[in-house]
Design a protein around this motif. Structure first.
Motif, PDB file in Angstrom:
ATOM      1  N   PRO A 150       0.813  -1.222   0.000  1.00 17.94           N
ATOM      2  CA  PRO A 150       0.000   0.000   0.000  1.00 17.94           C
ATOM      3  C   PRO A 150       0.837   1.258   0.000  1.00 17.94           C
ATOM      4  O   PRO A 150       0.406   2.289  -0.458  1.00 17.94           O
ATOM      5  N   ALA A 151       2.088   1.174   0.533  1.00 15.55           N
ATOM      6  CA  ALA A 151       2.937   2.369   0.557  1.00 15.55           C
ATOM      7  C   ALA A 151       3.214   2.862  -0.841  1.00 15.55           C
ATOM      8  O   ALA A 151       3.383   4.053  -1.080  1.00 15.55           O
ATOM      9  N   ALA A 152       3.255   1.905  -1.808  1.00 10.79           N
ATOM     10  CA  ALA A 152       3.498   2.332  -3.187  1.00 10.79           C
ATOM     11  C   ALA A 152       2.342   3.159  -3.701  1.00 10.79           C
ATOM     12  O   ALA A 152       2.519   4.119  -4.427  1.00 10.79           O
ATOM     13  N   VAL A 153       1.127   2.764  -3.286  1.00  8.69           N
ATOM     14  CA  VAL A 153      -0.039   3.558  -3.679  1.00  8.69           C
ATOM     15  C   VAL A 153       0.051   4.938  -3.076  1.00  8.69           C
ATOM     16  O   VAL A 153      -0.231   5.942  -3.712  1.00  8.69           O
ATOM     17  N   ALA A 160       1.621  12.183  -7.657  1.00  6.81           N
ATOM     18  CA  ALA A 160       0.617  12.884  -8.448  1.00  6.81           C
ATOM     19  C   ALA A 160       0.342  14.258  -7.885  1.00  6.81           C
ATOM     20  O   ALA A 160       0.148  15.225  -8.614  1.00  6.81           O
ATOM     21  N   ALA A 161       0.319  14.341  -6.543  1.00 14.49           N
ATOM     22  CA  ALA A 161       0.072  15.646  -5.926  1.00 14.49           C
ATOM     23  C   ALA A 161       1.222  16.594  -6.187  1.00 14.49           C
ATOM     24  O   ALA A 161       1.037  17.792  -6.373  1.00 14.49           O
ATOM     25  N   GLU A 319      -5.697  13.451   2.182  1.00 11.59           N
ATOM     26  CA  GLU A 319      -5.827  14.066   3.504  1.00 11.59           C
ATOM     27  C   GLU A 319      -5.138  13.220   4.565  1.00 11.59           C
ATOM     28  O   GLU A 319      -4.453  13.743   5.455  1.00 11.59           O
ATOM     29  N   ASP A 320      -5.306  11.884   4.483  1.00  9.68           N
ATOM     30  CA  ASP A 320      -4.640  10.995   5.438  1.00  9.68           C
ATOM     31  C   ASP A 320      -3.125  11.098   5.316  1.00  9.68           C
ATOM     32  O   ASP A 320      -2.407  11.104   6.322  1.00  9.68           O
ATOM     33  N   LEU A 321      -2.630  11.159   4.086  1.00  5.33           N
ATOM     34  CA  LEU A 321      -1.187  11.259   3.887  1.00  5.33           C
ATOM     35  C   LEU A 321      -0.644  12.559   4.456  1.00  5.33           C
ATOM     36  O   LEU A 321       0.440  12.589   5.056  1.00  5.33           O
ATOM     37  N   GLU A 322      -1.384  13.649   4.280  1.00  3.39           N
ATOM     38  CA  GLU A 322      -0.923  14.935   4.803  1.00  3.39           C
ATOM     39  C   GLU A 322      -0.856  14.921   6.319  1.00  3.39           C
ATOM     40  O   GLU A 322      -0.006  15.596   6.912  1.00  3.39           O
ATOM     41  N   ASN A 323      -1.737  14.151   6.963  1.00  7.03           N
ATOM     42  CA  ASN A 323      -1.735  14.060   8.421  1.00  7.03           C
ATOM     43  C   ASN A 323      -0.859  12.928   8.947  1.00  7.03           C
ATOM     44  O   ASN A 323      -0.787  12.718  10.158  1.00  7.03           O
ATOM     45  N   ASN A 327      -0.634   3.442   6.249  1.00  5.39           N
ATOM     46  CA  ASN A 327      -0.842   2.078   6.729  1.00  5.39           C
ATOM     47  C   ASN A 327       0.216   1.692   7.758  1.00  5.39           C
ATOM     48  O   ASN A 327      -0.066   0.989   8.734  1.00  5.39           O
ATOM     49  N   GLU A 328       1.438   2.148   7.537  1.00  9.97           N
ATOM     50  CA  GLU A 328       2.518   1.847   8.475  1.00  9.97           C
ATOM     51  C   GLU A 328       2.260   2.487   9.835  1.00  9.97           C
ATOM     52  O   GLU A 328       2.587   1.923  10.883  1.00  9.97           O
ATOM     53  N   PHE A 329       1.664   3.691   9.823  1.00 10.78           N
ATOM     54  CA  PHE A 329       1.360   4.377  11.087  1.00 10.78           C
ATOM     55  C   PHE A 329       0.367   3.553  11.901  1.00 10.78           C
ATOM     56  O   PHE A 329       0.568   3.326  13.106  1.00 10.78           O
TER      57      PHE A 329
END
Length: 456
Positions: A150-153, A160-161, A319-323, A327-329
């Protein structure tokens, strides 16, 4: 008459510079999209369907087995090839074991009894309804190459951002072009202003600023007007009293309070994505004054098997990535749970070395106010979200309602009492309905505003 220098040549240079800039930027805007995504490698195992095998695995096996680690049962990645190479066992043995493992153990099979003893004699569920073709599909899934992490996603989302999307125009490029155009306009306006000044000087025109008439300073005029001073003083006093009252009324009101907990618990994932009932964890809310803090053993009912967070199939949101909610968290927070309860992942047993979790309380009523969860949840049938808000959408739990006396009173005045199927309220409801001339009684009409109900 003095001639003014011609600026047409300079304007042409500016225009050519702008055109050159746009020509330079256009290749960056018109980037080609990638021709195709990288094809995933599929490993076939004796004509088994790995896709169907994954569905069968998740339905029948995932509760006790994982591909790459021990759980209640052994890891199953490449189980067919490993058994063939290490134990000399073929598919026929696997067919018999999966369909009727107790029978294989009773037959005296050496490897079956070895596995049975190694995993604390935990009996494997028999699956007689699975056909050989179903088992072939499951084995194909266990032999297939692992899917991309999932980290690759998450990385793709971040890429992309960062690039603004391969098919669109980058925000940085648009902003840069606008800044350049604005800068060119400022320079041109300065040149025009300078040119007009030279024309005025060449024609002997002198521009003089009007001399301002001498006026009384505004502060002095204000001080001399006694009525205005009085009105201003009254307005300031009333405004100060209003804000002071508002501030004092917020003392002890913790609406919006969202402390950081020692173990991050996402109600959004548990109550929202997984639809876990609130009272499964807060079971005492049905029968007790307090909703209670769930025991960590309640968490382990699921997390004995759920040892990592894989998230949604499409990966974490931007939004999850910015915070930082990757998945690792979340997997790291599960490890904190294991450490607190003393759970040995490898041995699949408790070590006895537990640690208390110092949860931070969020909702806290004053000692002089009485509130009973069971009376509201079990008797009145009030939904948890009525007081606690959309818990299923909260990543971090916070106090949604003010929990003030006025807020409680408003609820009692507006909420009708549910008497259907409650014999306790039938007689009193009939009498009070006649008294008030209404069909439905509110909690206030039933005595919900009496001081002794909450203060005693």
């Amino acid at each position: 008459m003095k001639k003014v220098p011609n600026r047409n040549q300079f304007s042409k240079i500016l225009g050519l510079s702008l055109i050159a800039f746009l020509l330079f930027v256009s290749p960056l805007i018109a980037q080609d999209e990638p021709a195709s995504e990288a094809a995933t490698t599929e490993v076939a195992a004796d004509a088994g369907d790995a896709k169907n095998g994954k569905a069968l695995f998740n339905q029948n096996c995932a509760a006790c087995h994982a591909l790459n680690r021990k759980m209640t049962g052994p890891a199953l990645e490449n189980v067919e090839s490993r058994l063939s190479e290490d134990e000399g066992l073929g598919k026929e043995w696997l067919y018999a074991w999966i369909k009727n493992s107790p029978g294989v153990i009773k037959s005296g099979d050496a490897y079956a009894n070895k596995i049975y003893a190694e995993y604390n004699q935990a009996a494997m569920t028999a699956f007689p309804t699975l056909t050989n073709s179903d088992i072939d599909d499951i084995l194909a899934y266990t032999a297939a190459a692992p899917a991309a992490a999932p980290a690759a996603v998450a990385g793709d989302v971040q890429t992309a951002a960062a690039t603004g999307g391969s098919a669109g125009v980058s925000n940085e490029i648009i902003l840069g072009a606008l800044v350049l155009v604005f800068g060119l306009l400022v320079v041109m306006l300065l040149l025009v202003n300078k040119t007009l000044q030279r024309i005025a000087q060449a024609n002997g025109i002198i521009v003089e600023k009007d001399k301002a008439a001498k006026r009384t300073p505004i502060w002095k005029a204000f001080a001399q007007n006694q009525f205005l001073v009085l009105v201003t003083a009254i307005v300031l006093l009333l405004g100060s009293a209003y804000f002071a009252y508002g501030w004092m009324m917020q003392v002890g009101v913790d609406q919006g309070y969202a402390p950081i907990q020692p173990i991050h618990y996402s109600h959004k994932i548990h109550a929202g994505d997984n639809k876990i009932e609130c009272k499964y964890c807060h079971s005492s809310a049905r029968v007790s004054k307090h909703s209670g803090i769930p025991s960590l053993n309640v968490c382990m009912n699921c997390h004995k098997s759920i040892y990592e967070y894989t998230g949604n199939p499409e990966g974490p949101s931007q939004e999850d990535l910015e915070n930082g909610y990757t998945n690792e968290f979340y997997t790291g927070e599960i490890k904190k749970l294991y450490k607190a309860v003393g759970w040995d992942e490898e041995g699949q047993k408790y070590t006895g070395e537990s640690q208390p979790v110092e949860w931070v309380r969020i909702h806290n009523l004053p000692d002089f106010a009485y509130f009973n969860h069971s009376q509201h949840v079990s008797v009145a049938g009030v939904e948890c979200q009525t007081c606690h808000g959309p818990v299923e959408e909260m990543e971090i739990m916070y106090q949604y309602s003010p929990l003030t006396m006025g807020w409680c009173i408003d609820c009692h005045r507006e909420t009708n009492v549910k008497v259907e199927g409650n014999e306790y309220y039938e007689k009193i409801h009939a009498e009070l309905s006649k008294k008030y001339g209404v069909e439905n009684l509110t909690a206030a009409q039933l005595g919900g505003l009496e001081c002794g109900k909450c203060h005693y």
